[in-house]
Structure formats: C-alpha cells, structure tokens
Design a protein around this motif. Structure first.
Motif, short mmCIF file in Angstrom:
data_model
loop_
_atom_site.label_atom_id
_atom_site.label_comp_id
_atom_site.label_asym_id
_atom_site.label_seq_id
_atom_site.Cartn_x
_atom_site.Cartn_y
_atom_site.Cartn_z
N ARG A 51 0.83 -1.21 0.00
CA ARG A 51 0.00 0.00 0.00
C ARG A 51 0.87 1.26 0.00
NH1 ARG A 51 -3.06 -3.60 3.00
NH2 ARG A 51 -2.18 -2.96 4.98
N CYS A 52 1.92 1.25 0.80
CA CYS A 52 2.86 2.39 0.82
C CYS A 52 3.52 2.55 -0.55
CB CYS A 52 3.93 2.19 1.88
SG CYS A 52 3.34 2.36 3.56
N MET A 54 2.35 1.69 -3.45
CA MET A 54 1.37 2.20 -4.40
C MET A 54 1.22 3.72 -4.25
SD MET A 54 -0.67 1.89 -6.89
CE MET A 54 -0.85 0.14 -7.09
N GLU A 55 1.15 4.20 -3.01
CA GLU A 55 1.02 5.64 -2.78
C GLU A 55 2.26 6.38 -3.29
OE1 GLU A 55 -1.66 7.40 -1.76
OE2 GLU A 55 -2.68 5.48 -1.89
N LEU A 56 3.43 5.83 -3.05
CA LEU A 56 4.66 6.46 -3.55
C LEU A 56 4.72 6.44 -5.07
CD1 LEU A 56 7.23 5.12 -0.96
CD2 LEU A 56 6.50 7.50 -1.27
N ILE A 58 2.09 6.47 -7.13
CA ILE A 58 1.14 7.48 -7.59
C ILE A 58 1.76 8.87 -7.48
CG2 ILE A 58 -1.05 8.61 -7.03
CD1 ILE A 58 -2.07 5.75 -6.23
N TYR A 59 2.40 9.15 -6.36
CA TYR A 59 3.04 10.44 -6.14
C TYR A 59 4.14 10.68 -7.20
CZ TYR A 59 5.76 14.13 -3.94
OH TYR A 59 6.45 15.29 -3.70
#
Length: 67
Positions: A51-52, A54-56, A58-59
């Motif tokens: 999950r982390c 994926m967020e990175l 996207i960023y």
C-alpha cells in the motif's frame, strides 16, 4: 502542445520494475519477511508495504507528469 492525459499515457507504469535498485531492495524485503513465522503478521506487513509502495508510485507518477 500535449495535454496531461496524453502525457499520462506516455508514462510507462512499470518504470519501477525496470529499476535494478528497486528490484534489489524489494527482493531483500521479501527475503526478510519470509523468515516471519506468523503468517498473518507476515501478510499484514507485506500488504502494508505494498500500500505504501502504491502511494509512492502514484506520487512519483504525478511528479513525472508535472515535468
């Protein structure tokens, strides 16, 4: 001039899997988590890391589009 949707289509969404350092670190992480005997805990840790990640991702891709 291209709009952001056209630029977004040009981003190779697998860019991180082509990065040798990323693959090395991901492999090391998975090797370490394989040693966790509690399967539920191991799956929870891997899930949270994904999950982390994926967020990175996207960023990072948003930042690539801004360039």
């Amino acid at each position: 001039m291209e709009n952001k949707n056209e630029l977004n289509n040009e981003i190779n969404h697998n860019w991180k899997f082509e990065d040798k350092n990323y693959i090395k670190e991901l492999t090391k992480f998975l090797d370490i988590t394989e040693q966790i005997k509690d399967e539920e805990l191991r799956e929870e840790i891997i899930g949270q890391m994904l999950r982390c990640d994926m967020e990175l991702t996207i960023y990072a891709e948003k930042k690539m589009m801004d360039k």
